[in-house]
Design a protein around this motif. Structure first.
Motif, mmCIF file in Angstrom:
data_model
loop_
_atom_site.group_PDB
_atom_site.id
_atom_site.type_symbol
_atom_site.label_atom_id
_atom_site.label_comp_id
_atom_site.label_asym_id
_atom_site.label_seq_id
_atom_site.Cartn_x
_atom_site.Cartn_y
_atom_site.Cartn_z
ATOM 1 N N LEU A 186 1.037 2.905 -4.413
ATOM 2 C CA LEU A 186 2.258 2.510 -3.715
ATOM 3 C C LEU A 186 2.315 0.994 -3.523
ATOM 4 O O LEU A 186 3.349 0.363 -3.779
ATOM 5 N N ALA A 187 1.223 0.396 -3.092
ATOM 6 C CA ALA A 187 1.184 -1.048 -2.886
ATOM 7 C C ALA A 187 1.410 -1.781 -4.204
ATOM 8 O O ALA A 187 2.140 -2.779 -4.255
ATOM 9 N N TYR A 199 5.123 -1.637 -5.168
ATOM 10 C CA TYR A 199 5.905 -2.616 -4.406
ATOM 11 C C TYR A 199 5.676 -4.030 -4.938
ATOM 12 O O TYR A 199 6.609 -4.828 -5.049
ATOM 13 N N ARG A 223 7.580 -4.395 -8.224
ATOM 14 C CA ARG A 223 9.025 -4.450 -7.966
ATOM 15 C C ARG A 223 9.431 -5.821 -7.429
ATOM 16 O O ARG A 223 10.398 -6.418 -7.895
ATOM 17 N N GLU A 224 8.692 -6.334 -6.470
ATOM 18 C CA GLU A 224 9.020 -7.648 -5.910
ATOM 19 C C GLU A 224 8.805 -8.755 -6.938
ATOM 20 O O GLU A 224 9.568 -9.708 -6.989
ATOM 21 N N TYR A 232 1.543 -8.936 -1.170
ATOM 22 C CA TYR A 232 0.657 -7.833 -1.571
ATOM 23 C C TYR A 232 -0.690 -7.953 -0.877
ATOM 24 O O TYR A 232 -1.215 -6.995 -0.343
ATOM 25 N N SER A 243 -0.139 -7.560 3.155
ATOM 26 C CA SER A 243 0.343 -6.277 3.660
ATOM 27 C C SER A 243 -0.590 -5.117 3.383
ATOM 28 O O SER A 243 -0.600 -4.143 4.105
ATOM 29 N N TRP A 244 -1.342 -5.181 2.317
ATOM 30 C CA TRP A 244 -2.051 -3.988 1.875
ATOM 31 C C TRP A 244 -3.565 -4.126 1.882
ATOM 32 O O TRP A 244 -4.254 -3.255 1.387
#
Length: 55
Positions: free
Chosen positions: A29-30, A33, A36-37, A50, A53-54
């Motif tokens: 999932l990370a 994301y 995508r970003e 990244y 947050s993760w």
């Protein structure tokens, strides 16, 4: 006694599998994301988010 040992062993394996699934799922999932970003904009900013947050 042997049935109890088998039940506890099965429960331990289920807990280990759930933990592994959470780790792998969170990593996927990370990473999704992040990709995508990155595709939408600045890769450096996506990488910084990244890492923040993760981890």
């Amino acid at each position: 006694m042997e049935q109890t040992h088998a039940a506890i062993d099965l429960l331990a394996k289920m807990i280990e599998f759930a933990g592994m699934a959470f780790i792998v799922g969170g990593t996927l999932l990370a990473s999704a994301y992040f990709l995508r970003e990155g595709v939408r904009g600045d890769w450096r900013q996506a990488y910084d988010r990244y890492r923040q947050s993760w981890t």
